[in-house]
Design an enzyme around this catalytic site. Sequence first.
Site, PDB file in Angstrom:
ATOM      1  N   HIS A   1      -2.923  10.625   0.778  1.00  0.00           N
ATOM      2  CA  HIS A   1      -2.800   8.768  -0.310  1.00  0.00           C
ATOM      3  C   HIS A   1      -2.307   9.035  -1.590  1.00  0.00           C
ATOM      4  O   HIS A   1      -2.032   8.294  -2.007  1.00  0.00           O
ATOM      5  CB  HIS A   1      -4.344   8.273   0.218  1.00  0.00           C
ATOM      6  CG  HIS A   1      -4.213   6.696   0.100  1.00  0.00           C
ATOM      7  ND1 HIS A   1      -3.868   5.214   1.271  1.00  0.00           N
ATOM      8  CD2 HIS A   1      -5.336   5.998  -1.134  1.00  0.00           C
ATOM      9  CE1 HIS A   1      -4.456   4.988   0.279  1.00  0.00           C
ATOM     10  NE2 HIS A   1      -5.166   4.515  -1.173  1.00  0.00           N
TER      11      HIS A   1
ATOM     12  N   LYS B   1      -7.634  -1.674  11.322  1.00  0.00           N
ATOM     13  CA  LYS B   1      -7.126  -2.317   9.826  1.00  0.00           C
ATOM     14  C   LYS B   1      -5.933  -1.016   9.631  1.00  0.00           C
ATOM     15  O   LYS B   1      -4.122  -1.744   9.087  1.00  0.00           O
ATOM     16  CB  LYS B   1      -8.159  -1.670   9.010  1.00  0.00           C
ATOM     17  CG  LYS B   1      -7.526  -2.263   7.044  1.00  0.00           C
ATOM     18  CD  LYS B   1      -6.752  -1.503   6.570  1.00  0.00           C
ATOM     19  CE  LYS B   1      -5.997  -1.985   5.006  1.00  0.00           C
ATOM     20  NZ  LYS B   1      -5.436  -1.195   4.899  1.00  0.00           N
TER      21      LYS B   1
ATOM     22  N   ASP C   1       4.013 -14.750  10.916  1.00  0.00           N
ATOM     23  CA  ASP C   1       2.975 -15.405  10.525  1.00  0.00           C
ATOM     24  C   ASP C   1       2.055 -14.213  10.327  1.00  0.00           C
ATOM     25  O   ASP C   1       1.951 -14.007  11.792  1.00  0.00           O
ATOM     26  CB  ASP C   1       3.205 -16.503  10.916  1.00  0.00           C
ATOM     27  CG  ASP C   1       1.291 -17.041  10.213  1.00  0.00           C
ATOM     28  OD1 ASP C   1       0.326 -16.355   9.756  1.00  0.00           O
ATOM     29  OD2 ASP C   1       1.523 -18.134  10.986  1.00  0.00           O
TER      30      ASP C   1
ATOM     31  N   GLU D   1       1.598  -0.758   0.149  1.00  0.00           N
ATOM     32  CA  GLU D   1      -0.201  -0.327   0.244  1.00  0.00           C
ATOM     33  C   GLU D   1       0.860   0.939  -0.530  1.00  0.00           C
ATOM     34  O   GLU D   1       1.901   1.249   0.613  1.00  0.00           O
ATOM     35  CB  GLU D   1      -0.618  -0.376   1.077  1.00  0.00           C
ATOM     36  CG  GLU D   1      -2.150   1.308   1.834  1.00  0.00           C
ATOM     37  CD  GLU D   1      -2.782   0.946   2.173  1.00  0.00           C
ATOM     38  OE1 GLU D   1      -3.291   0.363   2.855  1.00  0.00           O
ATOM     39  OE2 GLU D   1      -3.398   1.818   2.725  1.00  0.00           O
TER      40      GLU D   1
HETATM   41  C1  MEV Z   1      -5.934   2.658   5.178  1.00  0.00           C
HETATM   42  O1  MEV Z   1      -4.852   1.645   4.715  1.00  0.00           O
HETATM   43  C2  MEV Z   1      -6.313   2.272   6.791  1.00  0.00           C
HETATM   44  C3  MEV Z   1      -6.949   4.225   7.405  1.00  0.00           C
HETATM   45  O2  MEV Z   1      -7.891   4.249   6.412  1.00  0.00           O
HETATM   46  C4  MEV Z   1      -7.300   3.633   8.860  1.00  0.00           C
HETATM   47  C5  MEV Z   1      -8.151   4.653   9.044  1.00  0.00           C
HETATM   48  O3  MEV Z   1      -8.939   4.917   8.790  1.00  0.00           O
HETATM   49  O4  MEV Z   1      -7.765   5.064  10.561  1.00  0.00           O
HETATM   50  C6  MEV Z   1      -6.763   5.080   6.716  1.00  0.00           C
END
Ligand code: MEV
Length: 438
Positions: free
Chosen positions: A393, A280, A296, A85
């Site tokens: 991003h 995530k 792992d 990513e």
């Molecule tokens: C993107 O990979 C992860 C985010 O969505 C985490 C979040 O919203 O805290 C930017």
Amino acid sequence: MTPVVSGFSKLSKADKIKWIAEYHFNNDVNAIDTLTKYWNSNEKLQKLHDEFTENTISNYYLPFSVAPNFLINGERYTLPMTIEESSVVAAASKAAKFWQTRGGFRAEVISTTKVGQVHFTYAGNVEKLEHFFSTINKKLINSVAHITKNMEKRGGGVKKIELRNKSTDIDNYYQLHCTFETADAMGANFINSCLEQFAKTLLSEAQSYSEFNDDEKEIEIIMSILSNYVPQCIVRASVSCPVSELPNTSKLSSLHYAKKFIRAVRIAEVEPYRAVTHNKGIMNGIDAVVLATGNDFRAIEAGAHAYASRKGSYASLTAATIKDDVFTFSIEIPLALGTVGGLTNLHPLVKLALQLLGSPNAKKLMEITAVAGLAQNFAAINSLITTGIQQGHMKMHLMNILNQFEATKSEKEQLIEYFKTNTVTHSDVVTQIERLRN
Ligand code: MEV
């Protein structure tokens, strides 16, 4: 329909590719070319990779990146990160840089034990089973002496075996619930080998236990397997600084920033839809270090998400507070990691990643990895409550879009310049490429 193939694993690599090309790609030479051009010309290295799993036909590259400037417990680290990513490594580096001038990250391992279980059924008198278990507890431990000998030299071994009665959940269901210390190894093979031996010993001892009637001797082992739920293998990491040292802009004072940040974390504590995305983002940092260091990541993911649900609903793994004008942001997460065994001594890049970290022991790697998760979460929340996530991003994703359109070096330079002052959107990148090309 693709025909059933038998003996596929015994075919040579070239023949496997031939089969794939014939039945899945209509013998397209491009498919063969794509698969073979990723082979490593160093035959020894390629063979090593071929032998990691069955039916290897090519290598799948992921970027191996580094994030410098991590100050952790007073020591400086450059983190190895394996992730596809685009914005993750940049975000980690930015967070590391921000906190290195504010005392850096603190981290400590709280606990390191792991669990494995022998699941079995027993249709008989419970008291008899309990008594039987008390008479064989030592024998069970002695029966794995040949497996635990080396681990004990390194400070690990079997800590405890308990009999657990689960027959109110499922008829006749019981467990040997076993606790292990595995020193610097992740320990999955060690734990599973011990469990399988416990199961054998349990069965043979039951056969010769004179108090059991014939039915009671018929214990059935359902399975013996470690648990990836490791709530007793916990690491905590945190950062803190006076509220006045937090970012501030004309639109957002430091105090307002801190309150908004805490509110964002609080939302992830009560709202599972947000909590999953929040966590995530944490796992973006954690998985990247876990993968780079040959651990792992599926086990780590499963354990972390189960831990996030331990209070009955899925919630944030991080917490944020202000106390006496000091802002503190912390993470608590189970991380069963190893720095010996598995791929750690085999995969050349894993070896290098561990060397880059100063050849840490498992506890230190737990601390470093928790910090990567906290840093990632800090960077995400920082963007979310200020500019929004897309600005950073999409800036990082710009190169992916340019590559998709096979932009030349000069096109890339011009468009990177253009997007320094314009918002990156997929459609505007396309428009700008077309503009240049016309
Ligand atoms: C993107 O990979 C992860 C985010 O969505 C985490 C979040 O919203 O805290 C930017």
